[in-house]
Scaffold this active site. Structure first.
Site, PDB file in Angstrom:
ATOM      1  CG  HIS A 154      -1.847  -1.212   1.227  1.00  0.00           C
ATOM      2  ND1 HIS A 154      -2.681  -1.492   2.285  1.00  0.00           N
ATOM      3  CD2 HIS A 154      -2.035  -2.229   0.341  1.00  0.00           C
ATOM      4  CE1 HIS A 154      -3.341  -2.623   2.056  1.00  0.00           C
ATOM      5  NE2 HIS A 154      -2.944  -3.085   0.869  1.00  0.00           N
ATOM      6  CD  GLU A 248     -14.556   3.098   0.202  1.00  0.00           C
ATOM      7  OE1 GLU A 248     -15.010   2.568   1.227  1.00  0.00           O
ATOM      8  OE2 GLU A 248     -14.003   4.234   0.201  1.00  0.00           O
ATOM      9  CE1 TYR A 258     -14.463  11.023   0.357  1.00  0.00           C
ATOM     10  CE2 TYR A 258     -12.677  12.169   1.475  1.00  0.00           C
ATOM     11  CZ  TYR A 258     -13.748  12.179   0.600  1.00  0.00           C
ATOM     12  OH  TYR A 258     -14.129  13.358  -0.022  1.00  0.00           O
TER      13      TYR A 258
END
Length: 374
Positions: A154, A248, A258
């Protein structure tokens, strides 16, 4: 030309209402026959992450393993003078973007995993530089996330500019989901906003919050690998990888949270749950989410009249299922999904070139061009 852009504005704006977007889940695709072909225009690439066209029609291409190419008439030329790049797991050399006024100032922007700074391993950095022949000069690191980590997950990362010239870039939460994304005093799991020279805007949302990372624009993100400016509204759209389910699309707003990992439409990879809620006050709902996950990477809005049936649609690459997904948006919702080039390979990026054609970076294959058939 003015009539064309006026029509384009009507097409895009008619797709959006003034209402707050709600998450949309569509499990069944609605395929249709689309008459196009594809051809490989730049072969021999392993993981082509970023693509950017220079004004002369040549292309800049990044390889995750650290190679940066200037491609002229299909021939790859290695760009020298690169910074040290930390290649591990999902990290390496990532996105490339030209300054909106590139023809005036020559600035090129790169995101990459950098080993510089605090701790072992690496973290995502953004740098700007200029090209002198095929050598980078006037290099400056504009931002470097900290601390470093030896985890391979990530890193993000994409780059975009808005209509006011602000620079946005994404950094993933680096596999530290329970600490980084919800903490604005820490890097990672964020969308950042800077001036084009690396200065922090005075109106950034957390500029006056003690100990906050002042470059943060939004937070609560997992692993954003899509960032694009809407061609009519000018808003910044982002997509990010969820876990097992819950990828998303978000429309990024200043200072908003978020939700990752407090709220999610996904579960752990082993099938267990890490949260039992999908909504919470103070946390944004996604514009759209995928179940199952498609592992999205790269995206572009279609504005080219070469693809009249796709006008206003959003194209997203799927790493997991090896296709490009076409999303049809009406009344502020995704109303149809279509798989394009199914089986083409892991789609790392998709962009619309200045010539109006759609280009996609395919792992193990190279850059392909989608050619509509009349």
């Amino acid at each position: 030309m003015k009539q064309y852009f006026a029509l384009l504005s009507v097409i895009f704006l008619s797709s959006f209402s003034c209402a707050q977007p709600h998450p949309t889940k569509i499990l069944a695709e609605d395929p249709e026959v689309v008459n196009f072909t594809s051809e490989v225009v730049i072969p021999g690439l392993n993981i082509p992450w970023g693509m950017a066209f220079l004004p002369d029609g040549s292309m800049l291409v990044t390889e995750k393993t650290g190679e940066f190419y200037h491609v002229i008439n299909g021939e790859k030329h290695v760009i020298e003078g690169m910074p040290e790049i930390y290649v591990r797991g999902q990290g390496g050399l990532m996105d490339v973007k030209l300054h909106p006024k590139y023809e005036e100032n020559g600035w090129i922007y790169l995101t990459y995993a950098s080993p510089l700074g605090e701790g072992d391993g690496g973290n995502t950095a953004i740098m700007r530089a200029k090209l002198n022949g095929n050598t980078l000069i006037e290099k400056k690191v504009l931002y470097k996330a900290s601390p470093n980590s030896t985890k391979g997950q990530h890193f993000g990362s994409r780059i975009e500019f808005d209509n006011d010239g602000y620079l946005y870039f994404s950094i993933g939460e680096r596999g530290n989901r329970d600490v980084n994304p919800q903490d604005i005093t820490r890097d990672c799991g964020k969308i950042y906003r800077l001036y084009d020279d690396g200065r922090i805007p005075e109106d950034n949302p957390f500029i006056n919050v003690p100990n906050a990372k002042k470059a943060i624009y939004s937070y609560g993100h997992r692993n954003p690998q899509g960032l694009i400016k809407h061609p009519v509204t000018g808003k910044i759209w982002e997509h990010e990888h969820g876990p097992q389910g819950g990828d998303e699309i978000n429309i990024i707003e200043k200072g908003k949270n978020y939700g990752w990992p407090v709220i999610s439409y996904g579960i752990n990879y082993d099938g267990t749950s890490f949260t039992d809620i999908t909504e919470k006050e103070g946390m944004e709902q996604p514009f759209f989410y995928w179940t199952p996950s498609i592992a999205p990477s790269g995206m572009t809005f279609v504005t080219s009249n070469l693809y009249p049936d796709w006008m206003g649609n959003l194209l997203v690459g799927s790493l997991k299922f090896n296709y490009i997904e076409r999303l049809v948006i009406e009344n502020n919702q995704v109303v149809k999904r279509e798989k394009l080039l199914e089986g083409i390979g892991r789609v790392r990026n998709v962009i619309q070139g200045p010539d109006g054609y759609i280009y996609a970076g395919i792992e193990g294959k190279g850059i392909i061009k989608i050619i509509p058939q009349k």
